[in-house]
Design a protein around this motif. Structure first.
Motif, short mmCIF file in Angstrom:
data_model
loop_
_atom_site.label_atom_id
_atom_site.label_comp_id
_atom_site.label_asym_id
_atom_site.label_seq_id
_atom_site.Cartn_x
_atom_site.Cartn_y
_atom_site.Cartn_z
N HIS A 49 -9.09 -3.40 -10.82
CA HIS A 49 -9.69 -2.16 -9.95
C HIS A 49 -10.99 -1.87 -9.98
CE1 HIS A 49 -4.97 -0.95 -10.14
NE2 HIS A 49 -5.21 -1.76 -9.33
N GLU A 50 -11.61 -2.34 -11.00
CA GLU A 50 -13.28 -1.90 -11.15
C GLU A 50 -13.83 -2.64 -10.33
OE1 GLU A 50 -12.20 -4.59 -14.65
OE2 GLU A 50 -11.23 -3.10 -13.46
N ALA A 51 -13.41 -3.75 -9.69
CA ALA A 51 -14.22 -4.37 -8.62
C ALA A 51 -14.40 -3.99 -7.23
CB ALA A 51 -13.51 -5.79 -8.45
N GLN A 52 -15.36 -4.17 -6.86
CA GLN A 52 -15.95 -3.54 -5.68
C GLN A 52 -16.23 -4.83 -4.51
OE1 GLN A 52 -16.59 -0.40 -4.17
NE2 GLN A 52 -15.39 0.41 -6.04
N ILE A 53 -16.00 -4.44 -3.31
CA ILE A 53 -16.31 -5.63 -2.07
C ILE A 53 -17.68 -5.04 -1.65
CG2 ILE A 53 -15.64 -6.21 0.13
CD1 ILE A 53 -12.73 -5.44 -0.40
N HIS A 54 -18.52 -6.06 -1.61
CA HIS A 54 -20.00 -5.67 -0.94
C HIS A 54 -20.09 -6.43 0.24
CE1 HIS A 54 -21.89 -4.17 -4.69
NE2 HIS A 54 -20.96 -4.61 -5.32
N VAL A 55 -20.42 -5.50 1.28
CA VAL A 55 -20.56 -6.01 2.82
C VAL A 55 -21.83 -5.78 3.23
CG1 VAL A 55 -19.85 -5.61 5.18
CG2 VAL A 55 -18.31 -5.10 3.19
N ILE A 56 -22.81 -6.82 3.20
CA ILE A 56 -24.16 -6.74 3.56
C ILE A 56 -24.35 -7.42 5.03
CG2 ILE A 56 -26.15 -7.75 2.58
CD1 ILE A 56 -24.60 -8.44 0.02
N GLY A 57 -25.11 -6.56 5.61
CA GLY A 57 -25.40 -6.98 7.18
C GLY A 57 -26.88 -7.40 7.16
N HIS A 58 -26.85 -8.66 7.96
CA HIS A 58 -28.30 -9.24 8.01
C HIS A 58 -28.67 -9.46 9.48
CE1 HIS A 58 -28.51 -10.62 3.74
NE2 HIS A 58 -27.30 -10.47 3.97
N THR A 59 -29.79 -9.64 10.07
CA THR A 59 -30.16 -9.72 11.42
C THR A 59 -31.16 -10.97 11.56
OG1 THR A 59 -31.98 -8.38 11.51
CG2 THR A 59 -29.79 -7.20 11.80
N ASP A 60 -31.50 -11.39 12.94
CA ASP A 60 -32.61 -12.19 13.09
C ASP A 60 -33.67 -11.20 13.15
OD1 ASP A 60 -32.70 -10.99 15.71
OD2 ASP A 60 -31.41 -12.52 16.52
N ASN B 162 0.88 -1.21 0.06
CA ASN B 162 -0.08 0.05 0.00
C ASN B 162 0.74 1.19 -0.07
OD1 ASN B 162 -2.63 -1.47 -0.06
ND2 ASN B 162 -2.88 -1.29 2.12
N TYR B 163 2.04 1.11 0.63
CA TYR B 163 2.75 2.35 0.67
C TYR B 163 3.44 2.51 -0.69
CZ TYR B 163 5.88 5.86 2.48
OH TYR B 163 6.79 7.01 2.74
N PHE B 164 3.76 1.43 -1.48
CA PHE B 164 4.21 1.66 -2.76
C PHE B 164 3.32 2.22 -3.74
CE2 PHE B 164 7.81 -0.88 -1.80
CZ PHE B 164 8.95 -0.51 -2.47
N VAL B 165 1.77 1.76 -3.44
CA VAL B 165 0.59 2.13 -4.30
C VAL B 165 0.63 3.55 -3.94
CG1 VAL B 165 -1.88 2.02 -4.60
CG2 VAL B 165 -0.21 -0.17 -4.41
N SER B 166 0.75 4.16 -2.85
CA SER B 166 0.44 5.54 -2.48
C SER B 166 1.55 6.46 -3.31
CB SER B 166 0.43 5.86 -1.09
OG SER B 166 2.17 5.73 -0.63
N THR B 167 2.59 5.69 -3.59
CA THR B 167 3.62 6.67 -4.36
C THR B 167 3.29 6.60 -5.96
OG1 THR B 167 5.24 4.82 -4.94
CG2 THR B 167 5.39 6.18 -2.98
N GLY B 168 2.24 5.79 -6.58
CA GLY B 168 1.90 5.83 -7.98
C GLY B 168 2.12 4.43 -8.63
N ILE B 169 2.55 3.59 -7.87
CA ILE B 169 2.65 2.28 -8.64
C ILE B 169 1.45 1.49 -8.65
CG2 ILE B 169 4.07 -0.09 -8.59
CD1 ILE B 169 6.36 1.32 -7.17
N SER B 170 0.95 0.93 -9.65
CA SER B 170 -0.28 0.24 -9.70
C SER B 170 -0.03 -1.24 -8.85
CB SER B 170 -0.80 -0.10 -11.07
OG SER B 170 -1.66 -0.75 -11.08
N SER B 171 -1.19 -1.43 -8.16
CA SER B 171 -1.31 -2.63 -7.21
C SER B 171 -1.18 -3.81 -8.21
CB SER B 171 -2.33 -2.64 -6.22
OG SER B 171 -3.73 -2.28 -7.08
N LYS B 172 -1.73 -3.77 -9.50
CA LYS B 172 -1.83 -4.83 -10.51
C LYS B 172 -0.45 -5.47 -10.53
CE LYS B 172 -5.71 -3.29 -13.39
NZ LYS B 172 -6.12 -2.91 -14.44
N ASN B 173 0.64 -4.46 -10.46
CA ASN B 173 1.97 -5.08 -10.72
C ASN B 173 2.79 -5.18 -9.39
OD1 ASN B 173 1.32 -2.72 -12.72
ND2 ASN B 173 2.92 -4.07 -13.86
#
Length: 309
Positions: free
Chosen positions: A234-245, A138-149
């Motif tokens: 990079h276009e992917a998104q994490i979906h966090v879905i909350g459920h209850t009883d 993440n530190y490298f990514v913050s400098t401009g390197i793509s996380s893909k690499n």
């Protein structure tokens, strides 16, 4: 005895008593001071630092990059947060790596983080070494390197020695390689990983009123896979879905489901996953997966599902 003899004896007695008093009051005090000085000099000696210090080294055998510095990313024992600020020479070395990689999109940086078996892993990753590697990524990514690499790995290394302040100096190494643009196996592996995440998402169960997460080894592996996937897509998104009883009313349960989803989002963000890649929502009590008529059924319904789009 004559008065003259008595007078001389009195003088002699006085001299003798004075000498004795001078010895005890002065000489012994000086010895005490000397001993005190000696003791203080012993306690002031610093313990010997036998800590392991791994240099920052990034070299490309297929190119002309060779960056070496007697410094590196450092971590406290049992932590995966980088100790900052980094030194100016280290930041300058990182910029050299960034500039080199930006000239060739096929360059891949491999980061391996290390940990000891007696360290506590409080991250969401399978091991502390992988968590440290992701923090450096993440530190490298913050400098401009793509996380893909950038690829990350974690390995155990019980030969590491922390310093007297329980700091590990450079428990991370680097390797540079070149990706063959005709080789599609890398992207195929990522696509297969995405399919696996969708078919078997991460499910987290909540006890009533619980505010912490204790992940199993399987759940940690799923977090690592999700992190790796969104790094490469990079276009992917994490979906966090909350459920209850169904305890309580539907409106309150919708709010509770959202609260649980937001809690998991903060947890993922605390484990080096970008906020911009996480979406949360609540289904409340609308989608039970078990009967709410039993304690066990209600427990299964109190859950948060983490998946990708």
């Amino acid at each position: 005895m004559s008065k003259k003899t008595q007078y001389l004896l009195g003088i002699l007695f006085t001299i003798l008593v004075g000498s004795i008093l001078n010895y005890y009051l002065c000489c012994e005090g000086s010895e005490a001071d000397l001993n005190a000085d000696s003791d203080s000099s012993v306690t002031a000696v610093e313990p010997i630092d036998n800590s392991t210090k791994t240099a920052f080294l990034v070299a490309d055998e297929e190119g002309d990059l060779n960056v070496e510095l007697n410094d590196n990313f450092n971590f406290k024992e049992s932590y995966f947060t980088i100790l900052e600020p980094l030194s100016n020479p280290l930041n300058e070395a990182i910029v050299k790596v960034k500039n080199y990689m930006q000239q060739d999109s096929m360059k891949l940086l491999h980061i391996t983080g290390y940990y000891k078996s007696d360290e506590s892993n409080n991250s969401a990753f399978p091991n502390l070494g992988l968590a440290r590697a992701n923090a450096v990524k993440n530190y490298f990514v913050s400098t401009g390197i793509s996380s893909k690499n950038i690829d990350t790995y974690g390995e155990q290394n019980n030969d590491m020695v922390a310093d007297n302040s329980k700091i590990y100096y450079g428990p991370v190494t680097f390797k540079m390689s070149t990706h063959d643009e005709l080789d599609t196996s890398r992207m195929e592996a990522i696509q297969a990983l995405g399919d696996a995440i969708k078919s078997d998402p991460l499910v987290l169960y909540f006890e009533t009123g619980a505010s912490t997460l204790n992940l199993t080894a399987e759940q940690r592996e799923k977090v690592a896979n999700i992190s790796r996937y969104i790094d490469k897509v990079h276009e992917a998104q994490i979906h966090v879905i909350g459920h209850t009883d169904n305890t309580g009313d539907a409106f309150s349960n919708t709010k509770l489901g959202q609260k649980r989803a937001d809690f998991v989002k903060r947890y993922l963000m605390g484990n080096a996953i970008s906020e911009s890649q996480i979406e949360t929502l609540s289904k409340g009590q609308e989608e039970p997966i078990a009967s709410n008529a039993t304690d066990e059924g209600r427990k299964q319904n109190r859950r948060v599902i983490v998946t990708i789009n």
